[in-house]
Design an enzyme around this catalytic site. Structure first.
Site, mmCIF file in Angstrom:
data_model
loop_
_atom_site.group_PDB
_atom_site.id
_atom_site.type_symbol
_atom_site.label_atom_id
_atom_site.label_comp_id
_atom_site.label_asym_id
_atom_site.label_seq_id
_atom_site.Cartn_x
_atom_site.Cartn_y
_atom_site.Cartn_z
ATOM 1 N N HIS A 17 -3.696 -4.973 -8.209
ATOM 2 C CA HIS A 17 -4.999 -4.385 -8.537
ATOM 3 C C HIS A 17 -5.248 -4.452 -10.050
ATOM 4 O O HIS A 17 -6.330 -4.808 -10.500
ATOM 5 C CB HIS A 17 -5.051 -2.899 -8.136
ATOM 6 C CG HIS A 17 -5.001 -2.624 -6.674
ATOM 7 N ND1 HIS A 17 -4.065 -1.786 -6.105
ATOM 8 C CD2 HIS A 17 -5.777 -3.058 -5.656
ATOM 9 C CE1 HIS A 17 -4.279 -1.697 -4.804
ATOM 10 N NE2 HIS A 17 -5.308 -2.472 -4.503
ATOM 11 N N LYS A 41 -8.534 7.464 7.477
ATOM 12 C CA LYS A 41 -7.214 7.043 6.994
ATOM 13 C C LYS A 41 -6.598 8.163 6.181
ATOM 14 O O LYS A 41 -7.171 8.591 5.178
ATOM 15 C CB LYS A 41 -7.356 5.817 6.085
ATOM 16 C CG LYS A 41 -7.070 4.493 6.737
ATOM 17 C CD LYS A 41 -6.829 3.479 5.621
ATOM 18 C CE LYS A 41 -7.075 2.059 6.063
ATOM 19 N NZ LYS A 41 -7.075 1.140 4.908
ATOM 20 N N ARG A 90 -5.824 -12.783 -2.315
ATOM 21 C CA ARG A 90 -4.396 -13.072 -2.436
ATOM 22 C C ARG A 90 -4.025 -14.377 -1.767
ATOM 23 O O ARG A 90 -3.192 -15.134 -2.233
ATOM 24 C CB ARG A 90 -3.566 -11.943 -1.802
ATOM 25 C CG ARG A 90 -3.614 -10.659 -2.577
ATOM 26 C CD ARG A 90 -3.054 -9.518 -1.815
ATOM 27 N NE ARG A 90 -3.874 -9.246 -0.638
ATOM 28 C CZ ARG A 90 -3.806 -8.153 0.097
ATOM 29 N NH1 ARG A 90 -2.918 -7.232 -0.196
ATOM 30 N NH2 ARG A 90 -4.602 -7.978 1.128
ATOM 31 N N SER A 127 -0.650 -2.328 -1.236
ATOM 32 C CA SER A 127 -0.205 -0.930 -1.332
ATOM 33 C C SER A 127 0.593 -0.552 -0.091
ATOM 34 O O SER A 127 1.586 0.178 -0.170
ATOM 35 C CB SER A 127 -1.415 0.004 -1.451
ATOM 36 O OG SER A 127 -2.175 -0.312 -2.576
#
Ligand code: PNS
Length: 162
Positions: A17, A41, A90, A127
């Site tokens: 990040h 979440k 990514r 993460s």
């Protein structure tokens, strides 16, 4: 003022990040880091804790502002006059869903999305993986800022002691 937003869950912020935020901060006058609240979440860190960790790790970038938002990302952008969303890509596997979101967001309000390839050093990093590896005692100290690492180790120990 050229403004952009780097959105995410940031539970917690990783070096991946940071790589994107730092690069965006060199391209835009103001970079808003938006911690999007997802009520479905349950995070490891509260939204306030995530913001504090991002503020600490981004302290050296004077044009970075950190805020939380509950709702649509396009509304966050509209309310602040932000025309661009910056997202790190990514791998090709990220692309499908990111493209859908980019097209949806552009269709909703006209906000554009710019994809930035992440540094190859962090192409596998998320993460979620950091939390999983750390929870089983793996070393993730090279993947997250030192202050985040300390808090992560503490939080995992607190949870284990419950
Ligand atoms: O770090 P993440 O969890 O991959 O980030 C995803 C995030 C928060 C950027 C995305 O889910 C999002 O934009 N959520 C806000 C709600 C929204 O606008 N949903 C419609 C997307 S087209």
């Amino acid at each position: 003022m050229r403004r952009a937003v780097c959105p995410g869950s940031f539970d917690p912020i990783t070096n991946g990040h940071l790589d994107i935020i730092e690069r965006a901060s060199k391209l835009y006058d103001v970079v808003h880091v938006a911690v999007l609240i997802n009520k479905n979440k349950q995070g490891l860190f509260s939204v306030e804790e995530r913001i504090a960790l991002i503020e600490e790790t981004c302290a050296e970038y004077s044009n970075v502002q950190v805020e939380s938002h509950h709702g649509l990302l396009v509304d966050f952008c509209r309310e602040r006059g932000i025309p661009a969303i910056v997202k790190g890509l990514r791998a090709v596997s990220d692309f499908d869903y990111e493209l859908q979101m980019a097209q949806m967001n552009r269709g909703l309000t006209g906000v554009d999305t710019l994809f930035m390839p992440t540094s190859p050093t962090y192409s596998f990093l998320s993460s979620t993986l950091v939390k999983e590896v750390a929870a089983y005692g793996g070393d993730v100290s090279h993947l997250i800022p030192p202050t985040v690492h300390r808090r992560l180790v503490d939080r995992i120990a607190e949870r284990a002691a419950r």
